[in-house]
Design a protein around this motif. Sequence first.
Motif, short mmCIF file in Angstrom:
data_model
loop_
_atom_site.label_atom_id
_atom_site.label_comp_id
_atom_site.label_asym_id
_atom_site.label_seq_id
_atom_site.Cartn_x
_atom_site.Cartn_y
_atom_site.Cartn_z
N ARG A 196 0.82 -1.22 0.00
CA ARG A 196 0.00 0.00 0.00
C ARG A 196 0.85 1.26 0.00
NH1 ARG A 196 -5.50 -0.17 3.18
NH2 ARG A 196 -6.28 -2.14 2.42
N LEU A 197 1.87 1.27 0.82
CA LEU A 197 2.70 2.47 0.95
C LEU A 197 3.41 2.79 -0.36
CD1 LEU A 197 3.79 4.66 2.85
CD2 LEU A 197 5.69 3.11 3.36
N SER A 198 3.99 1.78 -1.00
CA SER A 198 4.69 2.06 -2.25
C SER A 198 3.72 2.52 -3.33
CB SER A 198 5.48 0.83 -2.72
OG SER A 198 4.63 -0.27 -2.93
N ALA A 199 2.54 1.93 -3.40
CA ALA A 199 1.54 2.36 -4.40
C ALA A 199 1.05 3.77 -4.10
CB ALA A 199 0.37 1.38 -4.43
N ASN B 93 13.28 12.54 -17.25
CA ASN B 93 12.07 11.71 -17.26
C ASN B 93 12.43 10.23 -17.37
OD1 ASN B 93 11.38 14.44 -18.52
ND2 ASN B 93 9.37 13.63 -18.01
N VAL B 94 13.44 9.93 -18.20
CA VAL B 94 13.88 8.54 -18.36
C VAL B 94 14.41 8.00 -17.03
CG1 VAL B 94 15.58 7.06 -19.49
CG2 VAL B 94 14.35 8.77 -20.82
N LEU B 95 15.26 8.77 -16.37
CA LEU B 95 15.80 8.34 -15.08
C LEU B 95 14.70 8.20 -14.04
CD1 LEU B 95 19.09 10.45 -15.01
CD2 LEU B 95 18.82 8.00 -15.53
N GLY C 271 9.99 2.66 -11.67
CA GLY C 271 9.78 1.26 -12.03
C GLY C 271 10.43 0.31 -11.05
N LEU C 272 11.68 0.60 -10.69
CA LEU C 272 12.38 -0.27 -9.74
C LEU C 272 11.76 -0.22 -8.36
CD1 LEU C 272 16.08 0.33 -10.81
CD2 LEU C 272 14.71 -1.73 -11.14
N LEU C 273 11.36 0.97 -7.91
CA LEU C 273 10.73 1.09 -6.60
C LEU C 273 9.39 0.37 -6.54
CD1 LEU C 273 11.57 4.79 -5.67
CD2 LEU C 273 12.45 2.71 -4.59
N LEU C 274 8.58 0.53 -7.59
CA LEU C 274 7.29 -0.15 -7.61
C LEU C 274 7.46 -1.67 -7.67
CD1 LEU C 274 5.09 2.10 -9.93
CD2 LEU C 274 4.81 1.71 -7.48
N LEU D 91 2.83 -2.24 -13.00
CA LEU D 91 3.15 -0.86 -13.37
C LEU D 91 4.64 -0.58 -13.25
CD1 LEU D 91 0.11 1.17 -12.02
CD2 LEU D 91 0.65 0.51 -14.36
N GLY D 92 5.32 -1.24 -12.32
CA GLY D 92 6.77 -1.09 -12.23
C GLY D 92 7.44 -1.57 -13.51
N LEU D 93 7.00 -2.70 -14.02
CA LEU D 93 7.53 -3.19 -15.29
C LEU D 93 7.18 -2.24 -16.43
CD1 LEU D 93 8.98 -5.45 -16.81
CD2 LEU D 93 6.76 -6.57 -17.07
N ALA D 94 5.98 -1.69 -16.41
CA ALA D 94 5.57 -0.74 -17.45
C ALA D 94 6.44 0.52 -17.42
CB ALA D 94 4.10 -0.36 -17.28
#
Length: 166
Positions: A31-34, A129-131, A137-140, A101-104
């Motif tokens: 929940r927190l990460s989302a 924006n890329v970074l 993505g990695l955090l999600l 969504l992290g993968l996306a």
Amino acid sequence: MATLSAKPRPRPRMKLDEHLPVDHRLSRTYRLSAALMGLFLLAFGILGLVHRIGFFDTGADTALGLNTNGALSVLSLVVGTVLVAAAVLGGNIASTVNMVLGLAFLVAGFTFLFALDSRFNFLNFRMQNVLFSFGVGLLLMTGGMYGRVSGNLPHDNPYWRSRHPH
């Protein structure tokens, strides 16, 4: 000559959404990460729309330090809303949404890394924006996979029990 024709027993299949109890303590992590990423994306999208930037404008318009345009602002609002909704629902839904969504975000980061300075950069991405996309993505993904994927899962973890039924 006798041959053993015993078939190996099939390994039990685990579905990510069904084995972890909804009230499991890891639900707070999901929940927190989302919620954190969703709220940031909502703020970014709102600020981008408030500045009345063209929908596919590729100028130097920024919001919260990231380049944006109308299309990226609307997309950020949609993704932010999905993340906040997943955070409200919590549990397995939040975990799965975080991973997907992290993968996306990672795929979008690589896609727009190759599209920088080309006519295919319709979301007005720049290197920041890329970074950001790679970081989010990695955090999600980390937040969504936490407690699901590891070599040292505790024996009371539902995923460990699913992999070791005996």
